[in-house]
Design a protein around this motif. Structure first.
Motif, mmCIF file in Angstrom:
data_model
loop_
_atom_site.group_PDB
_atom_site.id
_atom_site.type_symbol
_atom_site.label_atom_id
_atom_site.label_comp_id
_atom_site.label_asym_id
_atom_site.label_seq_id
_atom_site.Cartn_x
_atom_site.Cartn_y
_atom_site.Cartn_z
ATOM 1 N N PRO A 45 0.800 -1.231 0.000
ATOM 2 C CA PRO A 45 0.000 0.000 0.000
ATOM 3 C C PRO A 45 0.831 1.280 0.000
ATOM 4 N N PHE A 46 1.984 1.215 -0.638
ATOM 5 C CA PHE A 46 2.884 2.369 -0.757
ATOM 6 C C PHE A 46 3.497 2.347 -2.143
ATOM 7 N N PRO A 47 4.039 3.474 -2.591
ATOM 8 C CA PRO A 47 4.519 3.560 -3.978
ATOM 9 C C PRO A 47 5.810 2.796 -4.214
ATOM 10 N N ALA A 48 6.090 2.562 -5.482
ATOM 11 C CA ALA A 48 7.361 1.946 -5.873
ATOM 12 C C ALA A 48 8.507 2.797 -5.365
ATOM 13 N N GLY A 49 9.542 2.131 -4.849
ATOM 14 C CA GLY A 49 10.693 2.836 -4.309
ATOM 15 C C GLY A 49 10.604 3.109 -2.827
ATOM 16 N N SER A 50 9.429 2.919 -2.244
ATOM 17 C CA SER A 50 9.286 3.084 -0.806
ATOM 18 C C SER A 50 9.937 1.916 -0.082
#
Length: 333
Positions: A45-50
């Protein structure tokens, strides 16, 4: 305030009462002998790269090899992780949707969003395993006048309400950590929510915001490159992975602790043999030297658990953070 590490040491007392459940989760059962027969989705539930995304991708490849089917990471960011967590909680409980999420959506969100969350972490999701833990790190721009925590607090006091800090959403550890500091130090900053820590990093480097409690896996490469400055970490004890960065507790705030953790869940009602199979796989993967090395590069310590231990930890964490939220009089409904 009870320390996170101390709390985990005492979880065995709670886990004993869940021994029967734990045995059931690890026991083979009929009905899913052919699982998996197609790709498995791992929702983040977080963006790519997080940081959660990077951890998920470190686990996905060996998990795919162990299961014999592709494990596809799907990012569904927004609302501090609540959107993707809610999405996974509503998926069919057939073992083909997994969720890797952080403590915010599982621990603090139900208290902060009593009427609008849309899911119950304890009834809509079944635990698989804790993945890893990490302290947060308080960072400021490289040219900030604050060289340490005391100077940062004084800087904010000199400009009450004028300075901004970044979070990955209301109710996240990046928000509550600063909220605790505001209360304990008698300071006020303005919260600026972002979709992930990479975006916060960009804003701090640019000087658009003046501080943030961040996961070190994203912050420290920029700190080591001289683009940001680390003032403190939020564990009660110093970290071998973060030498030279003092704790909040050692700089005048004893008992100050805010630990980030990631864990894997499935929709409630997923067959117990699938839950057991996944727990066994994750435990084995977290012991792999290359996975441990990848996690260390993100400043995370592997921390596999049984489903019962994870449930007990969530309940204990919720009790602790509910007290903080009540003391701070926070509500996001």
């Amino acid at each position: 305030m009870t320390g996170f590490s101390t709390m985990r040491r005492h979880l065995n007392l709670s886990v004993l009462s869940l021994a029967t459940l734990g045995a059931l989760l690890l026991a083979p059962a009929a009905g899913a002998a052919d699982w998996p027969s197609r790709p498995v989705q791992l929702v983040v539930p977080f963006p790519a790269g997080s940081s959660p995304d990077t951890l998920a991708r470190a686990i996905a490849e060996p998990l795919a090899k162990d299961l014999g089917q592709p494990v596809v990471v799907e990012n569904k960011p927004g609302a501090g992780g609540n959107i993707g967590t809610r999405h996974a909680s509503k998926a069919k409980p057939d073992g083909y949707t997994l969720l890797l999420t952080i403590n915010g959506p599982m621990v603090t969100a139900p208290t902060l969003y009593k009427n609008s969350l849309g899911y119950d972490p304890l009834t809509d999701l079944d635990p698989i395993s804790l993945v890893g833990t990490s302290p947060n790190v308080l960072v400021v721009p490289k040219d900030s006048p604050a060289k340490n925590l005391k100077e940062f607090v004084q800087l904010v006091k000199d400009q009450p309400g004028a300075l901004n800090y970044g979070t990955v959403g209301p109710g996240s550890s990046s928000h509550l950590g600063m909220a605790m500091l505001e209360q304990e130090a008698g300071i006020t900053l303005q919260q600026i929510p972002y979709t992930g820590f990479p975006q916060i990093t960009t804003s701090i480097i640019a000087g658009d915001i003046q501080a943030g409690f961040m996961v070190p896996g994203v912050a420290m490469p920029q700190v080591n490159a001289g683009k940001m400055r680390a003032l403190a970490i939020t564990s009660l004890e110093s970290s071998e992975l973060l030498p030279g960065v003092p704790t909040m507790a050692s700089q005048g705030y004893p008992g100050f602790e805010s630990i980030s953790w990631d864990a894997i869940f499935v929709p409630a009602g997923t067959p117990v043999d699938i839950v057991g199979r996944l727990n066994t796989s994750i435990t084995k993967i977290l012991a792999m030297p290359d996975v441990k090395q990848k996690m260390a590069s993100l400043y995370f310590t592997p921390a596999p658990s049984t489903p019962a231990e994870l449930t007990a930890m969530i309940k204990a964490e919720k009790t602790r953070w509910d007290e903080v939220i009540e003391r701070l009089n926070l509500s996001l409904d």
